[in-house]
Write a protein that holds these residues in place. Structure first.
Motif, PDB file in Angstrom:
ATOM      1  N   GLU A  92       0.857  -1.186   0.000  1.00 39.11           N
ATOM      2  CA  GLU A  92       0.000   0.000   0.000  1.00 39.11           C
ATOM      3  C   GLU A  92       0.891   1.233   0.000  1.00 39.11           C
ATOM      4  OE1 GLU A  92      -3.401   2.088   2.878  1.00 39.11           O
ATOM      5  OE2 GLU A  92      -2.498   0.156   3.415  1.00 39.11           O
ATOM      6  N   TRP A  93       0.610   2.161  -0.910  1.00 38.04           N
ATOM      7  CA  TRP A  93       1.369   3.407  -0.961  1.00 38.04           C
ATOM      8  C   TRP A  93       0.521   4.520  -0.351  1.00 38.04           C
ATOM      9  CZ3 TRP A  93       0.896   7.604  -4.869  1.00 38.04           C
ATOM     10  CH2 TRP A  93       1.867   8.604  -4.671  1.00 38.04           C
ATOM     11  N   THR A  94       1.013   5.125   0.705  1.00 40.66           N
ATOM     12  CA  THR A  94       0.249   6.152   1.410  1.00 40.66           C
ATOM     13  C   THR A  94       0.879   7.530   1.295  1.00 40.66           C
ATOM     14  OG1 THR A  94       1.446   5.781   3.496  1.00 40.66           O
ATOM     15  CG2 THR A  94      -0.537   4.456   3.108  1.00 40.66           C
ATOM     16  N   GLY A  95       2.071   7.621   0.748  1.00 45.35           N
ATOM     17  CA  GLY A  95       2.798   8.887   0.747  1.00 45.35           C
ATOM     18  C   GLY A  95       2.175   9.963  -0.101  1.00 45.35           C
ATOM     19  N   GLY A  96       1.475   9.590  -1.185  1.00 40.75           N
ATOM     20  CA  GLY A  96       0.917  10.605  -2.069  1.00 40.75           C
ATOM     21  C   GLY A  96      -0.558  10.823  -1.873  1.00 40.75           C
ATOM     22  N   ALA A  97      -1.116  10.280  -0.764  1.00 42.11           N
ATOM     23  CA  ALA A  97      -2.558  10.411  -0.550  1.00 42.11           C
ATOM     24  C   ALA A  97      -2.954  11.872  -0.403  1.00 42.11           C
ATOM     25  CB  ALA A  97      -2.960   9.639   0.704  1.00 42.11           C
ATOM     26  N   GLU A  98      -4.045  12.271  -1.035  1.00 42.77           N
ATOM     27  CA  GLU A  98      -4.522  13.630  -0.967  1.00 42.77           C
ATOM     28  C   GLU A  98      -5.809  13.712  -0.164  1.00 42.77           C
ATOM     29  OE1 GLU A  98      -4.986  15.180  -4.862  1.00 42.77           O
ATOM     30  OE2 GLU A  98      -2.915  14.800  -5.450  1.00 42.77           O
ATOM     31  N   VAL A  99      -6.017  14.834   0.464  1.00 47.47           N
ATOM     32  CA  VAL A  99      -7.260  15.062   1.195  1.00 47.47           C
ATOM     33  C   VAL A  99      -8.152  15.933   0.329  1.00 47.47           C
ATOM     34  CG1 VAL A  99      -8.295  16.014   3.267  1.00 47.47           C
ATOM     35  CG2 VAL A  99      -6.059  14.907   3.393  1.00 47.47           C
ATOM     36  N   THR A 100      -9.373  15.508   0.053  1.00 49.25           N
ATOM     37  CA  THR A 100     -10.283  16.301  -0.772  1.00 49.25           C
ATOM     38  C   THR A 100     -10.776  17.493   0.024  1.00 49.25           C
ATOM     39  OG1 THR A 100     -12.230  15.054  -0.088  1.00 49.25           O
ATOM     40  CG2 THR A 100     -11.010  14.216  -1.970  1.00 49.25           C
ATOM     41  N   ASP A 101     -11.227  18.526  -0.700  1.00 45.77           N
ATOM     42  CA  ASP A 101     -11.674  19.749  -0.048  1.00 45.77           C
ATOM     43  C   ASP A 101     -13.165  19.753   0.262  1.00 45.77           C
ATOM     44  OD1 ASP A 101     -12.721  19.926  -2.554  1.00 45.77           O
ATOM     45  OD2 ASP A 101     -11.513  21.646  -3.194  1.00 45.77           O
ATOM     46  N   GLY A 102     -13.809  18.605   0.164  1.00 46.85           N
ATOM     47  CA  GLY A 102     -15.229  18.520   0.496  1.00 46.85           C
ATOM     48  C   GLY A 102     -16.146  18.701  -0.697  1.00 46.85           C
ATOM     49  N   ARG A 103     -15.586  19.138  -1.876  1.00 47.12           N
ATOM     50  CA  ARG A 103     -16.423  19.295  -3.054  1.00 47.12           C
ATOM     51  C   ARG A 103     -16.735  17.947  -3.690  1.00 47.12           C
ATOM     52  NH1 ARG A 103     -13.342  22.894  -7.081  1.00 47.12           N
ATOM     53  NH2 ARG A 103     -11.579  21.665  -6.264  1.00 47.12           N
ATOM     54  N   SER A 104     -17.852  17.880  -4.388  1.00 49.31           N
ATOM     55  CA  SER A 104     -18.218  16.654  -5.087  1.00 49.31           C
ATOM     56  C   SER A 104     -17.289  16.455  -6.281  1.00 49.31           C
ATOM     57  CB  SER A 104     -19.664  16.724  -5.573  1.00 49.31           C
ATOM     58  OG  SER A 104     -19.788  17.683  -6.622  1.00 49.31           O
ATOM     59  N   TYR A 105     -17.291  15.226  -6.799  1.00 49.33           N
ATOM     60  CA  TYR A 105     -16.476  14.910  -7.969  1.00 49.33           C
ATOM     61  C   TYR A 105     -16.849  15.817  -9.138  1.00 49.33           C
ATOM     62  CZ  TYR A 105     -14.488  12.114 -11.791  1.00 49.33           C
ATOM     63  OH  TYR A 105     -13.777  11.696 -12.897  1.00 49.33           O
ATOM     64  N   GLN A 106     -18.145  16.028  -9.361  1.00 49.32           N
ATOM     65  CA  GLN A 106     -18.603  16.867 -10.462  1.00 49.32           C
ATOM     66  C   GLN A 106     -18.124  18.310 -10.283  1.00 49.32           C
ATOM     67  OE1 GLN A 106     -22.842  16.825 -10.970  1.00 49.32           O
ATOM     68  NE2 GLN A 106     -22.795  17.910 -12.917  1.00 49.32           N
ATOM     69  N   GLU A 107     -18.174  18.816  -9.050  1.00 49.56           N
ATOM     70  CA  GLU A 107     -17.728  20.182  -8.779  1.00 49.56           C
ATOM     71  C   GLU A 107     -16.231  20.338  -9.029  1.00 49.56           C
ATOM     72  OE1 GLU A 107     -20.927  21.509  -5.302  1.00 49.56           O
ATOM     73  OE2 GLU A 107     -19.090  20.428  -4.770  1.00 49.56           O
ATOM     74  N   ARG A 108     -15.453  19.328  -8.683  1.00 46.41           N
ATOM     75  CA  ARG A 108     -14.010  19.420  -8.867  1.00 46.41           C
ATOM     76  C   ARG A 108     -13.597  19.347 -10.333  1.00 46.41           C
ATOM     77  NH1 ARG A 108     -11.793  14.997  -6.560  1.00 46.41           N
ATOM     78  NH2 ARG A 108     -13.675  14.134  -5.625  1.00 46.41           N
ATOM     79  N   LEU A 109     -14.463  18.774 -11.195  1.00 46.41           N
ATOM     80  CA  LEU A 109     -14.144  18.684 -12.621  1.00 46.41           C
ATOM     81  C   LEU A 109     -14.643  19.883 -13.413  1.00 46.41           C
ATOM     82  CD1 LEU A 109     -14.837  14.950 -13.558  1.00 46.41           C
ATOM     83  CD2 LEU A 109     -12.697  16.018 -12.895  1.00 46.41           C
ATOM     84  N   ALA A 110     -15.520  20.682 -12.829  1.00 45.01           N
ATOM     85  CA  ALA A 110     -16.149  21.780 -13.574  1.00 45.01           C
ATOM     86  C   ALA A 110     -15.097  22.753 -14.132  1.00 45.01           C
ATOM     87  CB  ALA A 110     -17.119  22.529 -12.662  1.00 45.01           C
ATOM     88  N   GLY A 111     -15.225  23.079 -15.443  1.00 45.33           N
ATOM     89  CA  GLY A 111     -14.348  24.058 -16.068  1.00 45.33           C
ATOM     90  C   GLY A 111     -12.963  23.562 -16.395  1.00 45.33           C
ATOM     91  N   ARG A 112     -12.698  22.264 -16.274  1.00 43.97           N
ATOM     92  CA  ARG A 112     -11.357  21.737 -16.511  1.00 43.97           C
ATOM     93  C   ARG A 112     -11.347  20.874 -17.769  1.00 43.97           C
ATOM     94  NH1 ARG A 112      -9.281  19.163 -11.049  1.00 43.97           N
ATOM     95  NH2 ARG A 112      -7.283  19.631 -12.009  1.00 43.97           N
ATOM     96  N   SER A 113     -10.261  20.943 -18.504  1.00 44.00           N
ATOM     97  CA  SER A 113     -10.154  20.141 -19.733  1.00 44.00           C
ATOM     98  C   SER A 113      -9.830  18.698 -19.390  1.00 44.00           C
ATOM     99  CB  SER A 113      -9.046  20.706 -20.624  1.00 44.00           C
ATOM    100  OG  SER A 113      -7.770  20.448 -20.047  1.00 44.00           O
ATOM    101  N   ASP A 114     -10.053  17.834 -20.380  1.00 41.21           N
ATOM    102  CA  ASP A 114      -9.726  16.414 -20.193  1.00 41.21           C
ATOM    103  C   ASP A 114      -8.240  16.219 -19.915  1.00 41.21           C
ATOM    104  OD1 ASP A 114     -12.350  15.695 -20.572  1.00 41.21           O
ATOM    105  OD2 ASP A 114     -12.111  15.228 -22.703  1.00 41.21           O
TER     106      ASP A 114
END
Length: 382
Positions: free
Chosen positions: A322-344
């Motif tokens: 298990e690799w834990t060193g690069g784990a990120e903490v989300t900011d509470g926004r939904s997946y859809q909200e985090r993708l809004a306005g971003r390119s593929d």
């Protein structure tokens, strides 16, 4: 009379895809040594003999050797199916096995028919309750509405107590496979909850001298006469460092006389190692762990290249990574909200950073762009 209480052999189980049959064969051979050295009269196996309803040929061979060793060491055996077993398959040829001293109690309608064993004080009635799936067992027990483990086990124990009334002065032992109130679970048991009604109060088993429980893999005592033996091996890294054992149970003329643990040394211990890869590979303090089953939790800030192969060069039985060193903490926004306005391409680049801990290089970004173009996502090229 002296009994050895065991359960949850789970023959055929693997550990993160690694076969455990050799380890199971060795620890079950240890039970036969206990029988011989401690003068055990009866071995109790309270369910989950196998790990699956249709065991492999190699798993059945391990059970065959285990039962042969126990009988050769001088003990009778009483075993019952658990929620992992097929009661009908485990009960095949039970009549013939009983003649040889191996008593498989797999029939729900006949659960109030004990195995009668005798010592200098008289009879001991051993009742083997197969695992009682409420929806199935309620029909076999003639219960119209009962849909909980407590209801079917209460009905089963009522039958046991009714039979005991006809045997005045007979000492009694019950084998059962259930989640009894007060027990502490591990992370390697299969959930037996049916609509949240899996828990059974220990009072269901009132009226007998000793209750040999199975299902929970941690050895524990709910009362002096109601106990879990736990599994003879650790089956998850959550059980690493847990002492495994069986219970040695003595009955005298009046009933339960004494219970004491018998340690079961692990053929191969389980260890969890945490740190950066180079540190785990170089640290001399880890030398005694090189033959253990190892779960490695890597804390490197960037995912190392080929970590499992490198770990297994030092720890050949490393089975989990298990690799834990690069784990990120989300900011509470939904997946859809985090993708809004971003390119593929931006989303793909973030995925690379998430799984590797390092941004994609210019060449990698070019390759990602070409791949997305080929997939018809031509807006990323702009």
């Amino acid at each position: 009379m002296r009994l050895l209480h065991t359960s949850d052999w789970h023959i055929g189980r693997s550990l993160h895809g690694t076969d455990l049959l050799a380890e199971q064969d060795r620890v079950l051979a240890r039970l036969a040594e206990v029988v011989a050295t401690e003068g055990v009269d009866v071995v109790l196996v309270a369910g989950d003999v196998y790990d699956r309803a249709v065991p492999s040929a190699d798993a059945t061979a391990v059970l065959d050797r285990a039962l042969t060793r126990l009988r050769s060491a001088g003990a009778a055996v009483v075993l019952t199916p658990g929620n992992h077993d097929s009661a009908r398959r485990l009960g095949f040829a039970s009549g013939l096995l009983a003649v040889s001293g191996v008593h498989v109690r797999a029939s729900t309608p006949r659960l109030d028919e004990p195995v009668l064993l005798a010592d200098e004080h008289g009879d001991v009635a051993v009742y083997g309750l197969p695992y009682l799936e409420p929806e199935v067992a309620r029909h076999e027990l003639g219960l119209a509405e009962a849909r909980s483990h407590e209801a079917v086990l209460t009905a089963a124990m009522d039958r046991v107590r009714a039979d005991l009334l006809l045997r005045p002065g007979t000492r009694s032992v019950v084998l059962a496979h259930a989640f009894v109130g007060g027990g502490v679970a591990s992370d390697s048991e299969r959930d037996i909850c049916i609509g949240g009604v899996d828990l059974v109060p220990a009072s269901v088993f009132d009226g007998v001298d000793y209750v040999a429980l199975g299902h929970l893999h941690r050895p524990q005592s709910l009362s002096p006469r109601v106990r879990y033996s736990g599994s003879p091996l650790a089956y998850s890294f959550g059980e690493a460092g847990q002492d495994k054992q069986a219970w040695l149970v003595d009955l005298d003329a009046d009933g339960l006389a004494d219970v004491r643990p018998v340690p079961l040394a692990a053929p191969r211990s389980l260890t969890v190692l945490t740190g950066e890869l180079e540190e785990l590979l170089a640290d001399a303090a880890h030398a005694p762990l090189e033959e253990h089953f190892v779960s490695a939790r890597l804390t490197d800030p960037v995912r190392p290249a080929d970590p499992m192969r490198r770990l297994q060069a030092r720890f050949p039985h490393c089975v989990h990574l298990e690799w834990t060193g690069g784990a990120e903490v989300t900011d509470g926004r939904s997946y859809q909200e985090r993708l809004a306005g971003r390119s593929d391409l931006e989303v793909a680049g973030e995925f690379v950073r998430h799984v590797r801990g390092l941004d994609a290089g210019s060449t990698e970004r070019e390759l990602l762009g070409r791949a997305l173009l080929a997939a018809g996502r031509d807006e990323v090229a702009r």
